[in-house]
Write a protein that holds these residues in place. Sequence first.
Motif, PDB file in Angstrom:
ATOM      1  N   LEU A   1       0.800  -1.221   0.000  1.00 39.86           N
ATOM      2  CA  LEU A   1       0.000   0.000   0.000  1.00 39.86           C
ATOM      3  C   LEU A   1       0.837   1.279   0.000  1.00 39.86           C
ATOM      4  O   LEU A   1       0.313   2.361  -0.258  1.00 39.86           O
ATOM      5  CB  LEU A   1      -0.954   0.008   1.192  1.00 39.86           C
ATOM      6  N   THR A   2       2.122   1.168   0.283  1.00 43.34           N
ATOM      7  CA  THR A   2       2.976   2.360   0.336  1.00 43.34           C
ATOM      8  C   THR A   2       4.039   2.402  -0.756  1.00 43.34           C
ATOM      9  O   THR A   2       4.561   3.469  -1.070  1.00 43.34           O
ATOM     10  CB  THR A   2       3.670   2.477   1.704  1.00 43.34           C
ATOM     11  N   ASP A   3       4.364   1.269  -1.340  1.00 42.07           N
ATOM     12  CA  ASP A   3       5.393   1.203  -2.376  1.00 42.07           C
ATOM     13  C   ASP A   3       4.768   0.698  -3.670  1.00 42.07           C
ATOM     14  O   ASP A   3       4.505  -0.502  -3.813  1.00 42.07           O
ATOM     15  CB  ASP A   3       6.528   0.282  -1.944  1.00 42.07           C
ATOM     16  N   PRO A   4       4.510   1.575  -4.642  1.00 42.36           N
ATOM     17  CA  PRO A   4       3.836   1.150  -5.864  1.00 42.36           C
ATOM     18  C   PRO A   4       4.644   0.164  -6.710  1.00 42.36           C
ATOM     19  O   PRO A   4       4.091  -0.450  -7.613  1.00 42.36           O
ATOM     20  CB  PRO A   4       3.583   2.456  -6.619  1.00 42.36           C
ATOM     21  N   ASP A   5       5.933   0.003  -6.416  1.00 43.98           N
ATOM     22  CA  ASP A   5       6.758  -0.968  -7.142  1.00 43.98           C
ATOM     23  C   ASP A   5       6.693  -2.358  -6.515  1.00 43.98           C
ATOM     24  O   ASP A   5       7.226  -3.317  -7.068  1.00 43.98           O
ATOM     25  CB  ASP A   5       8.222  -0.510  -7.189  1.00 43.98           C
ATOM     26  N   SER A   6       6.038  -2.476  -5.375  1.00 45.07           N
ATOM     27  CA  SER A   6       5.994  -3.723  -4.623  1.00 45.07           C
ATOM     28  C   SER A   6       4.876  -4.648  -5.114  1.00 45.07           C
ATOM     29  O   SER A   6       3.786  -4.189  -5.447  1.00 45.07           O
ATOM     30  CB  SER A   6       5.775  -3.399  -3.143  1.00 45.07           C
ATOM     31  N   ALA A   7       5.169  -5.934  -5.129  1.00 45.79           N
ATOM     32  CA  ALA A   7       4.161  -6.952  -5.471  1.00 45.79           C
ATOM     33  C   ALA A   7       4.391  -8.182  -4.589  1.00 45.79           C
ATOM     34  O   ALA A   7       4.722  -9.256  -5.076  1.00 45.79           O
ATOM     35  CB  ALA A   7       4.241  -7.314  -6.944  1.00 45.79           C
TER      36      ALA A   7
END
Length: 191
Positions: free
Chosen positions: A101-107
């Motif tokens: 929810l805070t790092d748009p590069d995270s999956a």
Amino acid sequence: MTTRVSFVSPAMSSSLRQARFDDGGSIDAGGEARARAAAGSLPAAARIVVSPGVRCRETAAALGLDAEDARELAGLDVGRWRGLTLAEVGAAEPEAVARWLTDPDSAPHGGESVTDLCARVAHWLRAAQETDGHTLAVVEPEIVRAVVVRVLGAPPAAFWRLDVPPLTLTSVSGRDGRWNLRLGHPLDSGM
């Protein structure tokens, strides 16, 4: 040439009510009834496309639309979280949810990042500018969010700050890579 694309968010479903990651479930009876009631309120379109998800296809059908699948407008791939509620995932993987929810590069779910989704949708928008006439697209809420992020030139982190209510219309129009935005009109408001 000016291009216009209108995005319709899907009708209400039990998954949406439960804050459940798309589980392939159907729209509910109330959502279907609202979509059928709004069928005549849509602007005319030369091209009609639909996200491949069940609730988008059912919404398009309830709206009386004969739409072609647009795989590139599929909802966000949340990997192993598919079908779970946000509360369930938050209880099992609180750090992963916080990072997502805070790092748009995270999956952390093993699916697609928000950044990747925004890039995919931006690519589709560039291609849409080559299409003559108005395009109507019934798409998942996250596709609408990605469109708004792209059109406004906002950072992908803004993605989670956008709410997309069921059965609302968000439109973009533009040319030469510049878009204007009109958002959030309920379908049954007599547009």
